[in-house]
Design a protein around this motif. Structure first.
Motif, short mmCIF file in Angstrom:
data_model
loop_
_atom_site.label_atom_id
_atom_site.label_comp_id
_atom_site.label_asym_id
_atom_site.label_seq_id
_atom_site.Cartn_x
_atom_site.Cartn_y
_atom_site.Cartn_z
N ILE A 81 0.84 -1.20 0.00
CA ILE A 81 0.00 0.00 0.00
C ILE A 81 0.88 1.25 0.00
O ILE A 81 0.61 2.22 -0.74
N THR A 82 1.93 1.25 0.81
CA THR A 82 2.84 2.41 0.88
C THR A 82 3.52 2.65 -0.46
O THR A 82 3.63 3.80 -0.91
N VAL A 83 3.97 1.57 -1.11
CA VAL A 83 4.63 1.71 -2.41
C VAL A 83 3.66 2.26 -3.44
O VAL A 83 4.00 3.17 -4.23
N GLN A 84 2.44 1.75 -3.46
CA GLN A 84 1.44 2.24 -4.41
C GLN A 84 1.13 3.72 -4.18
O GLN A 84 1.08 4.50 -5.14
N LEU A 85 0.91 4.08 -2.94
CA LEU A 85 0.62 5.48 -2.61
C LEU A 85 1.76 6.38 -3.07
O LEU A 85 1.51 7.45 -3.66
N THR A 86 2.99 5.96 -2.81
CA THR A 86 4.13 6.80 -3.15
C THR A 86 4.26 6.99 -4.66
O THR A 86 4.40 8.12 -5.14
N LEU A 87 4.22 5.90 -5.41
CA LEU A 87 4.44 5.98 -6.85
C LEU A 87 3.31 6.72 -7.56
O LEU A 87 3.56 7.60 -8.40
N ILE A 88 2.07 6.38 -7.23
CA ILE A 88 0.93 7.03 -7.91
C ILE A 88 0.88 8.51 -7.56
O ILE A 88 0.70 9.37 -8.43
N SER A 89 1.05 8.82 -6.28
CA SER A 89 1.01 10.22 -5.85
C SER A 89 2.13 11.01 -6.51
O SER A 89 1.92 12.16 -6.93
N ASP A 233 6.38 10.39 4.55
CA ASP A 233 5.13 11.09 4.90
C ASP A 233 3.88 10.27 4.59
O ASP A 233 2.79 10.62 5.05
N THR A 234 4.02 9.21 3.81
CA THR A 234 2.85 8.35 3.60
C THR A 234 2.40 7.70 4.90
O THR A 234 1.27 7.22 5.00
N SER A 235 3.29 7.70 5.90
CA SER A 235 2.91 7.15 7.21
C SER A 235 1.76 7.93 7.83
O SER A 235 1.03 7.41 8.68
N LEU A 236 1.57 9.18 7.40
CA LEU A 236 0.49 10.00 7.96
C LEU A 236 -0.89 9.53 7.51
O LEU A 236 -1.89 9.86 8.15
N VAL A 237 -0.96 8.77 6.41
CA VAL A 237 -2.27 8.31 5.94
C VAL A 237 -2.86 7.26 6.89
O VAL A 237 -4.02 6.89 6.74
N SER A 238 -2.06 6.80 7.83
CA SER A 238 -2.58 5.82 8.79
C SER A 238 -3.70 6.40 9.65
O SER A 238 -4.50 5.65 10.20
N VAL A 239 -3.79 7.72 9.72
CA VAL A 239 -4.84 8.35 10.54
C VAL A 239 -6.17 8.41 9.78
O VAL A 239 -7.19 8.77 10.38
N VAL A 240 -6.16 8.11 8.48
CA VAL A 240 -7.39 8.18 7.70
C VAL A 240 -7.76 6.79 7.18
O VAL A 240 -8.17 6.63 6.03
N ALA A 241 -7.59 5.80 8.04
CA ALA A 241 -8.05 4.43 7.78
C ALA A 241 -7.34 3.75 6.62
O ALA A 241 -7.89 2.85 5.99
#
Length: 290
Positions: A81-89, A233-241
Protein backbone atom coordinates in the motif's frame (compact mmCIF):
# COMPACT_ATOMS: atom_id res chain seq x y z
CA UNK A 1 66.97 -4.59 -45.38
CA UNK A 2 65.15 -5.53 -42.15
CA UNK A 3 67.26 -5.57 -39.04
CA UNK A 4 68.51 -8.96 -37.97
CA UNK A 5 68.73 -7.96 -34.33
CA UNK A 6 65.45 -9.01 -32.59
CA UNK A 7 66.14 -6.58 -29.75
CA UNK A 8 65.96 -3.62 -32.15
CA UNK A 9 62.54 -4.73 -33.46
CA UNK A 10 61.31 -5.24 -29.91
CA UNK A 11 62.57 -1.77 -28.98
CA UNK A 12 60.71 -0.19 -31.90
CA UNK A 13 57.50 -2.04 -30.93
CA UNK A 14 57.73 -0.95 -27.29
CA UNK A 15 58.51 2.62 -28.32
CA UNK A 16 55.51 2.67 -30.68
CA UNK A 17 53.21 1.18 -28.02
CA UNK A 18 54.37 3.73 -25.43
CA UNK A 19 53.72 6.56 -27.88
CA UNK A 20 50.24 5.24 -28.69
CA UNK A 21 49.42 4.87 -24.98
CA UNK A 22 50.55 8.42 -24.31
CA UNK A 23 48.39 9.76 -27.14
CA UNK A 24 45.38 7.74 -25.95
CA UNK A 25 45.87 9.06 -22.43
CA UNK A 26 46.09 12.62 -23.72
CA UNK A 27 42.88 12.19 -25.75
CA UNK A 28 41.08 10.75 -22.70
CA UNK A 29 42.19 13.74 -20.61
CA UNK A 30 40.75 16.10 -23.21
CA UNK A 31 37.47 14.15 -23.29
CA UNK A 32 37.24 14.21 -19.49
CA UNK A 33 37.37 18.02 -19.59
CA UNK A 34 34.05 18.04 -21.46
CA UNK A 35 31.18 18.46 -18.92
CA UNK A 36 29.20 15.25 -18.63
CA UNK A 37 31.86 13.07 -20.27
CA UNK A 38 33.65 12.14 -17.07
CA UNK A 39 33.57 8.39 -16.41
CA UNK A 40 31.09 7.72 -13.61
CA UNK A 41 31.71 5.41 -10.71
CA UNK A 42 30.61 1.87 -11.39
CA UNK A 43 29.02 1.46 -8.00
CA UNK A 44 27.79 3.98 -5.46
CA UNK A 45 29.94 3.36 -2.35
CA UNK A 46 26.92 3.94 -0.11
CA UNK A 47 25.33 0.70 -1.28
CA UNK A 48 27.16 -0.86 1.67
CA UNK A 49 24.68 0.86 4.00
CA UNK A 50 21.75 -0.62 2.07
CA UNK A 51 23.36 -4.04 2.31
CA UNK A 52 24.04 -3.57 6.03
CA UNK A 53 20.42 -2.74 6.80
CA UNK A 54 19.19 -5.64 4.63
CA UNK A 55 21.53 -8.03 6.44
CA UNK A 56 20.38 -6.72 9.81
CA UNK A 57 16.71 -7.27 8.93
CA UNK A 58 17.52 -10.76 7.64
CA UNK A 59 19.44 -11.73 10.78
CA UNK A 60 16.66 -10.44 13.02
CA UNK A 61 14.07 -12.41 11.06
CA UNK A 62 16.16 -15.61 10.98
CA UNK A 63 17.44 -15.73 14.55
CA UNK A 64 14.33 -14.27 16.16
CA UNK A 65 11.41 -15.10 13.86
CA UNK A 66 9.03 -14.37 16.71
CA UNK A 67 8.32 -11.53 16.60
CA UNK A 68 10.45 -10.03 13.79
CA UNK A 69 9.51 -12.37 10.94
CA UNK A 70 5.91 -12.30 12.15
CA UNK A 71 5.96 -8.51 11.96
CA UNK A 72 7.30 -8.55 8.39
CA UNK A 73 4.58 -10.99 7.30
CA UNK A 74 1.89 -9.01 9.11
CA UNK A 75 2.84 -5.63 7.55
CA UNK A 76 3.64 -7.00 4.06
CA UNK A 77 0.32 -5.80 2.65
CA UNK A 78 0.99 -2.41 4.23
CA UNK A 79 4.33 -2.23 2.41
CA UNK A 80 2.53 -2.71 -0.91
CA UNK A 81 0.00 0.00 0.00
CA UNK A 82 2.84 2.41 0.88
CA UNK A 83 4.63 1.71 -2.41
CA UNK A 84 1.44 2.24 -4.41
CA UNK A 85 0.62 5.48 -2.61
CA UNK A 86 4.13 6.80 -3.15
CA UNK A 87 4.44 5.98 -6.85
CA UNK A 88 0.93 7.03 -7.91
CA UNK A 89 1.01 10.22 -5.85
CA UNK A 90 4.44 11.16 -7.17
CA UNK A 91 3.26 11.00 -10.78
CA UNK A 92 0.48 13.48 -10.01
CA UNK A 93 2.86 15.59 -7.90
CA UNK A 94 5.20 15.98 -10.88
CA UNK A 95 2.32 17.00 -13.13
CA UNK A 96 0.89 19.48 -10.63
CA UNK A 97 4.35 20.81 -9.81
CA UNK A 98 5.28 21.39 -13.45
CA UNK A 99 1.99 23.16 -14.20
CA UNK A 100 2.26 25.21 -11.00
CA UNK A 101 5.90 26.08 -11.65
CA UNK A 102 5.17 27.31 -15.17
CA UNK A 103 2.15 29.20 -13.83
CA UNK A 104 4.31 30.91 -11.20
CA UNK A 105 6.48 32.50 -13.91
CA UNK A 106 3.64 33.15 -16.36
CA UNK A 107 3.22 36.70 -17.62
CA UNK A 108 -0.56 36.30 -17.59
CA UNK A 109 -1.60 37.92 -14.28
CA UNK A 110 -4.58 35.59 -13.78
CA UNK A 111 -2.53 32.40 -14.19
CA UNK A 112 0.25 33.83 -12.05
CA UNK A 113 -2.23 34.82 -9.31
CA UNK A 114 -3.96 31.42 -9.24
CA UNK A 115 -0.65 29.52 -9.12
CA UNK A 116 0.77 31.76 -6.40
CA UNK A 117 -2.44 31.57 -4.34
CA UNK A 118 -2.40 27.77 -4.54
CA UNK A 119 1.25 27.55 -3.44
CA UNK A 120 0.90 30.04 -0.58
CA UNK A 121 -2.26 28.47 0.86
CA UNK A 122 -1.24 24.82 0.58
CA UNK A 123 2.25 25.39 1.98
CA UNK A 124 0.74 27.06 5.02
CA UNK A 125 -1.35 24.05 6.11
CA UNK A 126 0.24 20.93 7.67
CA UNK A 127 0.04 17.77 5.58
CA UNK A 128 -1.69 15.84 8.38
CA UNK A 129 -4.43 18.47 8.59
CA UNK A 130 -4.89 18.36 4.82
CA UNK A 131 -5.21 14.58 4.82
CA UNK A 132 -7.81 14.73 7.59
CA UNK A 133 -9.72 17.45 5.72
CA UNK A 134 -9.79 15.45 2.49
CA UNK A 135 -10.99 12.30 4.27
CA UNK A 136 -13.58 13.76 6.63
CA UNK A 137 -14.57 17.19 5.29
CA UNK A 138 -14.31 16.83 1.51
CA UNK A 139 -16.91 14.03 1.26
CA UNK A 140 -19.35 16.10 3.31
CA UNK A 141 -18.79 19.07 0.99
CA UNK A 142 -19.34 16.85 -2.07
CA UNK A 143 -22.56 15.43 -0.62
CA UNK A 144 -23.76 18.92 0.27
CA UNK A 145 -23.17 20.16 -3.26
CA UNK A 146 -24.89 17.07 -4.66
CA UNK A 147 -27.96 17.67 -2.51
CA UNK A 148 -28.04 21.36 -3.49
CA UNK A 149 -27.97 20.63 -7.22
CA UNK A 150 -30.03 17.40 -6.88
CA UNK A 151 -27.28 15.20 -8.31
CA UNK A 152 -27.64 11.75 -6.74
CA UNK A 153 -24.10 10.53 -7.55
CA UNK A 154 -22.60 13.38 -5.54
CA UNK A 155 -25.29 13.34 -2.85
CA UNK A 156 -24.57 9.67 -2.10
CA UNK A 157 -20.79 9.94 -2.31
CA UNK A 158 -18.84 7.70 0.05
CA UNK A 159 -15.22 8.20 1.05
CA UNK A 160 -12.52 6.17 -0.65
CA UNK A 161 -9.51 6.27 1.66
CA UNK A 162 -6.95 5.28 -0.99
CA UNK A 163 -8.17 7.83 -3.54
CA UNK A 164 -8.43 10.66 -1.02
CA UNK A 165 -4.99 9.86 0.38
CA UNK A 166 -3.54 10.25 -3.12
CA UNK A 167 -5.41 13.53 -3.56
CA UNK A 168 -4.17 14.87 -0.23
CA UNK A 169 -0.54 13.91 -0.85
CA UNK A 170 -0.59 15.17 -4.45
CA UNK A 171 -2.15 18.54 -3.63
CA UNK A 172 0.20 19.19 -0.71
CA UNK A 173 3.45 18.06 -2.31
CA UNK A 174 2.44 19.63 -5.63
CA UNK A 175 2.78 23.08 -4.06
CA UNK A 176 6.36 22.40 -2.96
CA UNK A 177 7.17 20.80 -6.30
CA UNK A 178 5.84 23.89 -8.09
CA UNK A 179 8.42 26.02 -6.31
CA UNK A 180 11.17 23.56 -7.21
CA UNK A 181 10.23 23.70 -10.90
CA UNK A 182 9.89 27.48 -10.77
CA UNK A 183 13.39 27.83 -9.35
CA UNK A 184 14.76 25.34 -11.88
CA UNK A 185 13.20 27.14 -14.85
CA UNK A 186 14.37 30.54 -13.64
CA UNK A 187 17.92 29.19 -13.24
CA UNK A 188 18.16 28.71 -17.02
CA UNK A 189 19.69 31.70 -18.78
CA UNK A 190 17.18 33.93 -20.55
CA UNK A 191 19.30 33.68 -23.66
CA UNK A 192 18.12 30.09 -24.07
CA UNK A 193 14.52 31.22 -24.47
CA UNK A 194 15.55 34.08 -26.75
CA UNK A 195 17.58 31.73 -28.94
CA UNK A 196 14.66 29.31 -29.21
CA UNK A 197 12.25 32.11 -30.12
CA UNK A 198 14.69 33.42 -32.72
CA UNK A 199 14.55 29.98 -34.37
CA UNK A 200 10.81 30.36 -34.87
CA UNK A 201 9.53 28.44 -31.84
CA UNK A 202 6.56 29.77 -29.93
CA UNK A 203 6.57 30.07 -26.13
CA UNK A 204 5.29 26.56 -25.43
CA UNK A 205 7.67 24.95 -27.94
CA UNK A 206 10.58 26.83 -26.42
CA UNK A 207 9.64 25.70 -22.93
CA UNK A 208 9.10 22.09 -24.00
CA UNK A 209 12.17 21.58 -26.18
CA UNK A 210 14.74 23.98 -24.73
CA UNK A 211 14.07 25.33 -21.24
CA UNK A 212 12.34 22.49 -19.37
CA UNK A 213 14.80 19.74 -20.48
CA UNK A 214 17.63 21.84 -19.05
CA UNK A 215 15.63 22.67 -15.92
CA UNK A 216 15.03 18.96 -15.23
CA UNK A 217 18.76 18.46 -14.82
CA UNK A 218 18.85 21.27 -12.27
CA UNK A 219 15.82 20.15 -10.25
CA UNK A 220 16.59 16.42 -10.18
CA UNK A 221 18.33 16.47 -6.74
CA UNK A 222 15.53 18.36 -4.93
CA UNK A 223 12.88 16.33 -6.76
CA UNK A 224 14.59 13.17 -5.56
CA UNK A 225 14.63 14.56 -2.04
CA UNK A 226 10.89 15.19 -2.25
CA UNK A 227 10.37 11.58 -3.32
CA UNK A 228 12.24 10.30 -0.26
CA UNK A 229 10.23 12.63 1.99
CA UNK A 230 7.03 11.38 0.37
CA UNK A 231 7.88 7.78 1.27
CA UNK A 232 8.14 8.77 4.92
CA UNK A 233 5.13 11.09 4.90
CA UNK A 234 2.85 8.35 3.60
CA UNK A 235 2.91 7.15 7.21
CA UNK A 236 0.49 10.00 7.96
CA UNK A 237 -2.27 8.31 5.94
CA UNK A 238 -2.58 5.82 8.79
CA UNK A 239 -4.84 8.35 10.54
CA UNK A 240 -7.39 8.18 7.70
CA UNK A 241 -8.05 4.43 7.78
CA UNK A 242 -5.31 3.47 5.31
CA UNK A 243 -3.65 0.15 6.15
CA UNK A 244 -0.12 1.27 5.33
CA UNK A 245 3.06 0.12 7.08
CA UNK A 246 2.54 2.38 10.09
CA UNK A 247 -1.08 1.44 10.67
CA UNK A 248 -0.36 -2.28 10.29
CA UNK A 249 2.52 -1.90 12.73
CA UNK A 250 0.22 -0.21 15.22
CA UNK A 251 -2.29 -3.04 14.84
CA UNK A 252 0.40 -5.66 15.46
CA UNK A 253 1.69 -3.81 18.51
CA UNK A 254 -1.82 -3.49 19.94
CA UNK A 255 -2.39 -7.22 19.52
CA UNK A 256 0.96 -8.45 20.90
CA UNK A 257 2.03 -5.62 23.26
CA UNK A 258 5.65 -5.45 22.07
CA UNK A 259 6.31 -1.82 21.07
CA UNK A 260 10.12 -2.05 21.00
CA UNK A 261 10.31 -4.95 18.54
CA UNK A 262 7.42 -3.69 16.41
CA UNK A 263 8.56 -0.12 15.89
CA UNK A 264 12.20 -1.15 15.49
CA UNK A 265 11.23 -3.37 12.55
CA UNK A 266 8.89 -0.73 11.11
CA UNK A 267 11.70 1.84 11.28
CA UNK A 268 14.10 -0.54 9.51
CA UNK A 269 11.57 -1.21 6.75
CA UNK A 270 11.18 2.52 6.10
CA UNK A 271 14.96 2.91 6.25
CA UNK A 272 15.64 0.25 3.62
CA UNK A 273 13.00 1.81 1.34
CA UNK A 274 14.47 5.30 1.62
CA UNK A 275 18.06 4.10 1.24
CA UNK A 276 17.19 2.17 -1.92
CA UNK A 277 15.41 5.22 -3.32
CA UNK A 278 18.37 7.45 -2.50
CA UNK A 279 20.76 5.16 -4.35
CA UNK A 280 18.53 5.07 -7.44
CA UNK A 281 18.21 8.85 -7.38
CA UNK A 282 21.98 9.18 -7.05
CA UNK A 283 22.39 6.96 -10.11
CA UNK A 284 19.89 9.09 -12.07
CA UNK A 285 21.77 12.25 -11.11
CA UNK A 286 24.96 10.72 -12.46
CA UNK A 287 23.25 9.75 -15.70
CA UNK A 288 21.71 13.20 -16.16
CA UNK A 289 24.89 15.13 -15.34
CA UNK A 290 25.94 17.80 -17.82
Amino acid sequence: MPSKDPSQNLGRMLSSKTKDDAEAKKVQEIINQIPGAEPSAKLDPWWWLVAAVAVLITLMAVFSPTPYWDIIVFVSDGIWITVQLTLISFVFILIIGLIGGVGRIAKNPVIHFISTLYVEIIRGIPLLVQLIWWYFAAPAVIRGIGEAIHFSAMANYRSNAFFLAIVGLSVCYGAYMAEIFRAGIQSIAKGQMEAARSLGMNYFQSMRHVVIPQAIRVVLPPVGNEFIMLIKDTSLVSVVAMADITRRGHEYMSAHFNPIETWTMIALIYLIMTLLSARVISWLETRRKY
